[in-house]
Scaffold this active site. Structure first.
Site, PDB file in Angstrom:
ATOM      1  N   GLU A  94       0.854  -0.985   0.078  1.00  0.00           N
ATOM      2  CA  GLU A  94      -0.103  -0.035   0.205  1.00  0.00           C
ATOM      3  C   GLU A  94       0.699   0.988   0.098  1.00  0.00           C
ATOM      4  O   GLU A  94       1.686   1.913   0.551  1.00  0.00           O
ATOM      5  CB  GLU A  94      -0.773   0.167   1.284  1.00  0.00           C
ATOM      6  CG  GLU A  94      -2.005  -1.236   0.930  1.00  0.00           C
ATOM      7  CD  GLU A  94      -3.187  -1.370   2.555  1.00  0.00           C
ATOM      8  OE1 GLU A  94      -4.302  -1.948   1.728  1.00  0.00           O
ATOM      9  OE2 GLU A  94      -2.898  -1.167   3.690  1.00  0.00           O
ATOM     10  N   CYS A 107       3.463   8.490   1.184  1.00  0.00           N
ATOM     11  CA  CYS A 107       4.140   7.133   2.307  1.00  0.00           C
ATOM     12  C   CYS A 107       4.515   6.308   1.306  1.00  0.00           C
ATOM     13  O   CYS A 107       2.881   5.722   0.808  1.00  0.00           O
ATOM     14  CB  CYS A 107       2.528   7.097   3.541  1.00  0.00           C
ATOM     15  SG  CYS A 107       3.266   5.956   4.795  1.00  0.00           S
ATOM     16  N   CYS A 114       6.771  -7.058   6.504  1.00  0.00           N
ATOM     17  CA  CYS A 114       8.348  -7.071   7.424  1.00  0.00           C
ATOM     18  C   CYS A 114       8.452  -7.866   8.622  1.00  0.00           C
ATOM     19  O   CYS A 114       7.531  -8.533   9.279  1.00  0.00           O
ATOM     20  CB  CYS A 114       7.185  -6.042   8.582  1.00  0.00           C
ATOM     21  SG  CYS A 114       8.836  -4.978   9.169  1.00  0.00           S
ATOM     22  N   CYS A 118       7.049  -6.356  15.337  1.00  0.00           N
ATOM     23  CA  CYS A 118       6.457  -4.456  16.527  1.00  0.00           C
ATOM     24  C   CYS A 118       4.931  -5.365  16.364  1.00  0.00           C
ATOM     25  O   CYS A 118       4.320  -5.679  16.081  1.00  0.00           O
ATOM     26  CB  CYS A 118       6.565  -3.628  16.064  1.00  0.00           C
ATOM     27  SG  CYS A 118       8.231  -3.277  14.858  1.00  0.00           S
ATOM     28  N   CYS A 121       1.491  -3.541  15.064  1.00  0.00           N
ATOM     29  CA  CYS A 121       1.909  -3.114  14.104  1.00  0.00           C
ATOM     30  C   CYS A 121       0.948  -4.013  13.602  1.00  0.00           C
ATOM     31  O   CYS A 121       1.227  -4.957  13.036  1.00  0.00           O
ATOM     32  CB  CYS A 121       3.387  -3.055  13.693  1.00  0.00           C
ATOM     33  SG  CYS A 121       3.177  -2.165  11.518  1.00  0.00           S
ATOM     34  N   GLY A 175       6.852  -2.458   5.711  1.00  0.00           N
ATOM     35  CA  GLY A 175       8.364  -2.792   6.206  1.00  0.00           C
ATOM     36  C   GLY A 175       9.038  -1.913   6.516  1.00  0.00           C
ATOM     37  O   GLY A 175       8.938  -0.626   6.605  1.00  0.00           O
ATOM     38  N   GLU A 176      10.554  -2.163   7.161  1.00  0.00           N
ATOM     39  CA  GLU A 176      11.649  -1.267   7.679  1.00  0.00           C
ATOM     40  C   GLU A 176      12.462  -1.414   6.289  1.00  0.00           C
ATOM     41  O   GLU A 176      12.849  -2.199   5.337  1.00  0.00           O
ATOM     42  CB  GLU A 176      12.181  -2.724   8.313  1.00  0.00           C
ATOM     43  CG  GLU A 176      14.063  -2.223   8.898  1.00  0.00           C
ATOM     44  CD  GLU A 176      13.790  -0.697   9.264  1.00  0.00           C
ATOM     45  OE1 GLU A 176      12.463  -0.189  10.403  1.00  0.00           O
ATOM     46  OE2 GLU A 176      14.422   0.215   9.119  1.00  0.00           O
ATOM     47  N   SER A 207      12.188   6.691   7.527  1.00  0.00           N
ATOM     48  CA  SER A 207      11.806   5.742   9.155  1.00  0.00           C
ATOM     49  C   SER A 207      11.943   4.500   9.248  1.00  0.00           C
ATOM     50  O   SER A 207      11.869   2.892   8.653  1.00  0.00           O
ATOM     51  CB  SER A 207      10.169   5.600   9.338  1.00  0.00           C
ATOM     52  OG  SER A 207       9.735   5.280  10.324  1.00  0.00           O
ATOM     53  N   SER A 229      11.428   4.835  14.898  1.00  0.00           N
ATOM     54  CA  SER A 229      10.018   4.525  16.008  1.00  0.00           C
ATOM     55  C   SER A 229      11.495   4.426  17.006  1.00  0.00           C
ATOM     56  O   SER A 229      11.401   3.149  16.993  1.00  0.00           O
ATOM     57  CB  SER A 229       9.561   3.652  15.243  1.00  0.00           C
ATOM     58  OG  SER A 229       9.270   3.937  13.812  1.00  0.00           O
ATOM     59  N   LEU A 230      10.502   5.115  18.397  1.00  0.00           N
ATOM     60  CA  LEU A 230      11.050   4.570  19.567  1.00  0.00           C
ATOM     61  C   LEU A 230      10.151   3.941  20.507  1.00  0.00           C
ATOM     62  O   LEU A 230      10.173   2.838  20.704  1.00  0.00           O
ATOM     63  CB  LEU A 230      11.621   5.937  20.098  1.00  0.00           C
ATOM     64  CG  LEU A 230      12.322   6.436  21.387  1.00  0.00           C
ATOM     65  CD1 LEU A 230      13.731   5.795  20.803  1.00  0.00           C
ATOM     66  CD2 LEU A 230      12.933   7.550  21.739  1.00  0.00           C
ATOM     67  N   HIS A 231       8.940   4.197  20.594  1.00  0.00           N
ATOM     68  CA  HIS A 231       7.628   3.694  21.049  1.00  0.00           C
ATOM     69  C   HIS A 231       8.139   3.542  22.621  1.00  0.00           C
ATOM     70  O   HIS A 231       6.842   3.017  23.230  1.00  0.00           O
ATOM     71  CB  HIS A 231       7.363   2.759  20.527  1.00  0.00           C
ATOM     72  CG  HIS A 231       7.006   2.786  18.942  1.00  0.00           C
ATOM     73  ND1 HIS A 231       6.341   4.032  18.283  1.00  0.00           N
ATOM     74  CD2 HIS A 231       7.485   1.990  18.095  1.00  0.00           C
ATOM     75  CE1 HIS A 231       6.756   4.287  17.558  1.00  0.00           C
ATOM     76  NE2 HIS A 231       7.241   3.241  16.601  1.00  0.00           N
ATOM     77  N   ASN A 306      -3.278   3.093  16.250  1.00  0.00           N
ATOM     78  CA  ASN A 306      -4.849   2.928  15.593  1.00  0.00           C
ATOM     79  C   ASN A 306      -4.491   2.110  15.154  1.00  0.00           C
ATOM     80  O   ASN A 306      -4.011   0.491  15.107  1.00  0.00           O
ATOM     81  CB  ASN A 306      -4.290   2.919  13.665  1.00  0.00           C
ATOM     82  CG  ASN A 306      -3.905   4.554  13.807  1.00  0.00           C
ATOM     83  OD1 ASN A 306      -5.082   5.910  14.089  1.00  0.00           O
ATOM     84  ND2 ASN A 306      -2.711   5.544  13.291  1.00  0.00           N
ATOM     85  N   CYS A 349      -1.128   4.925   9.807  1.00  0.00           N
ATOM     86  CA  CYS A 349      -0.254   4.246  10.465  1.00  0.00           C
ATOM     87  C   CYS A 349      -0.379   3.315  11.316  1.00  0.00           C
ATOM     88  O   CYS A 349      -1.721   3.004  12.211  1.00  0.00           O
ATOM     89  CB  CYS A 349       0.761   4.990  11.562  1.00  0.00           C
ATOM     90  SG  CYS A 349       0.871   6.645  10.918  1.00  0.00           S
TER      91      CYS A 349
HETATM   92  N1  SAH Z   1       9.604  -0.163  10.042  1.00  0.00           N
HETATM   93  C1  SAH Z   1       9.883   1.092  10.211  1.00  0.00           C
HETATM   94  C2  SAH Z   1       8.147   2.023   8.715  1.00  0.00           C
HETATM   95  C3  SAH Z   1       7.565   1.810   9.466  1.00  0.00           C
HETATM   96  S1  SAH Z   1       6.619   3.402   9.891  1.00  0.00           S
HETATM   97  C4  SAH Z   1       9.414   2.097  11.706  1.00  0.00           C
HETATM   98  O1  SAH Z   1       9.547   0.933  12.121  1.00  0.00           O
HETATM   99  O2  SAH Z   1       9.752   3.250  11.525  1.00  0.00           O
HETATM  100  C5  SAH Z   1       4.961   3.491  10.535  1.00  0.00           C
HETATM  101  C6  SAH Z   1       5.437   4.196  11.950  1.00  0.00           C
HETATM  102  O3  SAH Z   1       3.832   3.509  12.418  1.00  0.00           O
HETATM  103  C7  SAH Z   1       6.050   3.291  12.422  1.00  0.00           C
HETATM  104  O4  SAH Z   1       6.648   4.110  13.598  1.00  0.00           O
HETATM  105  C8  SAH Z   1       5.436   2.325  12.958  1.00  0.00           C
HETATM  106  O5  SAH Z   1       6.011   2.001  15.095  1.00  0.00           O
HETATM  107  C9  SAH Z   1       3.902   3.313  13.703  1.00  0.00           C
HETATM  108  N2  SAH Z   1       2.497   1.839  13.784  1.00  0.00           N
HETATM  109  C10 SAH Z   1       3.397   0.416  14.180  1.00  0.00           C
HETATM  110  N3  SAH Z   1       2.335   0.513  14.067  1.00  0.00           N
HETATM  111  C11 SAH Z   1       1.024   1.322  14.434  1.00  0.00           C
HETATM  112  C12 SAH Z   1      -0.527   2.044  14.552  1.00  0.00           C
HETATM  113  N4  SAH Z   1      -1.225   0.559  14.875  1.00  0.00           N
HETATM  114  N5  SAH Z   1      -0.666   2.274  15.039  1.00  0.00           N
HETATM  115  C13 SAH Z   1       0.198   4.021  15.269  1.00  0.00           C
HETATM  116  N6  SAH Z   1       0.995   3.904  14.396  1.00  0.00           N
HETATM  117  C14 SAH Z   1       1.614   2.250  14.466  1.00  0.00           C
END
Ligand code: SAH
Length: 376
Positions: A94, A107, A114, A118, A121, A175-176, A207, A229-231, A306, A349
């Site tokens: 997508e 985007c 992937c 995570c 996701c 994907g990464e 990203s 992506s820190l989280h 999301n 996202c």
């Molecule tokens: N693999 C890369 C690219 C993905 S970018 C990365 O990890 O950065 C997509 C962004 O959306 C990342 O920050 C990811 O962690 C975040 N993301 C993934 N699942 C999500 C969700 N369900 N709700 C909100 N953000 C999410």
């Protein structure tokens, strides 16, 4: 399946020059073809009128210009547009276009599925199928540009006069990107090339979930704006949310971010932080983040979670997101909250599920379906 003849969307200018030289053609011919492909959105060698007839015939025989096939085009009520592309072998990815006042962001996906898994996701839940080729990555921009009427051949004159329809590209789709390094970097080079899209490095963001050695390689080979992506503010929590943290823990990741900034086109790293209700959204988490990132010039982008089917997580309440942002802001860190865009077409996202033939695991736990199917 490998194309029988080279797909010229796979080539950055250097690769195209090398291929033209093998054909015994002059370098300026490669520049011309690059411009036809990417400025005009042209995929028909016969239409390349300033290219010598003999060369056109040769190109028709020995090359092709082919973007992934479009499977679905969905328009959200907020103007966000999502495309589903067939990348063969029962895989689809997508791409999302997000119009905002003064800019339009595309985007782009870099892999079918992937491998990083995570836990929050949707893409990760599907497992990994394969890396996208350069042509499949750049093909998303190529086709979006055409479909938005932005290529010179398009018919939306007004959009063109107002500047670029696609002003920014973010590799934040499926994907990464940094585990598909070579293909991603070749695609980035096409994005920057004046014979192609001519985007500035500041307007293209990669990203990453934090692949430390690849962040260093990107700094050396092709520095662009970086989002990480820190989280989570500590290894214990980040290990649980993002298995990649076992390999590249926060200390190493922060050091890589600092090194990156020595060469980066922007003087800060963007930290993405998905707000998971009751998991990583307390005041204590915010204070720990402030301490963690003290030595890294950064901005925070908070992403309210999301949802997707069977995720097991809930979004932090809006008030919690505001209070969390305020703690960061009060400490002097710029923190923005990402607006939910395209939710009605599952384009937000973490919702990009495309359709992936999982070659690794768990298809039974997450059957093949697009997010729209799942949510309807
Ligand atoms: N693999 C890369 C690219 C993905 S970018 C990365 O990890 O950065 C997509 C962004 O959306 C990342 O920050 C990811 O962690 C975040 N993301 C993934 N699942 C999500 C969700 N369900 N709700 C909100 N953000 C999410």
């Amino acid at each position: 399946m490998l194309p029988a003849v080279p797909n010229l969307l796979d080539y950055d200018l250097d690769a195209l020059l090398a291929w033209f030289s093998e054909l015994g053609e002059k370098p300026f011919r490669a520049n011309q073809v690059m411009r036809w492909m990417h400025h005009e959105g042209c995929d028909d060698f016969d239409a390349m009128t300033n290219v010598a007839k003999g060369l056109r015939a040769k190109l028709k025989e020995q090359a092709q210009i082919r973007a992934p096939a479009l499977l679905r085009d969905s328009l959200s009520s907020d103007g966000t547009r999502k495309w589903l592309f067939d990348v063969g072998d029962a895989n689809a990815v997508e791409t999302v276009f997000i119009p905002e006042s003064g800019r339009g962001t595309l985007c782009v996906s870099s892999q079918a599925g992937c491998a990083l898994d995570c836990v929050f996701c949707a893409t990760g839940k599907q497992g990994f199928s394969r890396n996208l080729s350069t042509g499949e990555i750049i093909g998303q921009l190529w086709l979006a540009n055409k479909l938005l009427g932005a290529a010179a051949g398009g018919d939306d004159g007004e959009a063109r006069e107002n500047g670029r329809v696609i002003s920014n590209v973010v590799l934040m789709g499926m994907g990464e990107p940094l585990t598909n390094f070579d293909n991603v970097v070749a695609a980035l080079r096409v994005m920057f090339d004046d014979h192609a899209y001519g985007l500035s490095r500041r307007r293209v963001t990669v990203s990453t979930a934090g692949i430390v050695p690849a962040i260093d390689r990107l700094r050396e080979e092709c520095p662009v704006a970086l989002a990480v992506s820190l989280h989570a503010p500590d290894d214990a929590l980040r290990d649980r949310l993002m298995p990649v943290n076992h390999k590249y823990p926060l200390r190493d990741l922060m050091a890589a971010c600092r090194r990156y900034l020595e060469r980066a086109p922007r003087d800060f790293v963007t930290f993405e932080y998905v707000m998971l209700g009751g998991i990583n959204d307390s005041d204590a988490h915010a204070h720990a983040l402030i301490a963690l990132t003290r030595d890294v010039p950064c901005k925070f982008n908070l992403i309210p979670f999301n949802p997707f089917p069977r995720s097991g997580f809930v979004r932090s309440p809006a008030g919690r997101v505001r209070d969390f942002a305020k703690l960061l802001l009060d400490s002097g860190i710029i923190a923005t909250t990402r607006k939910m865009r395209g939710g009605d077409v599952a384009a937000a996202c973490g919702q990009l599920a495309g359709q992936v033939r999982d070659k690794t695991r768990r298809t039974a736990a997450y059957p093949l379906q697009t997010m729209e199917d799942a949510l309807s």
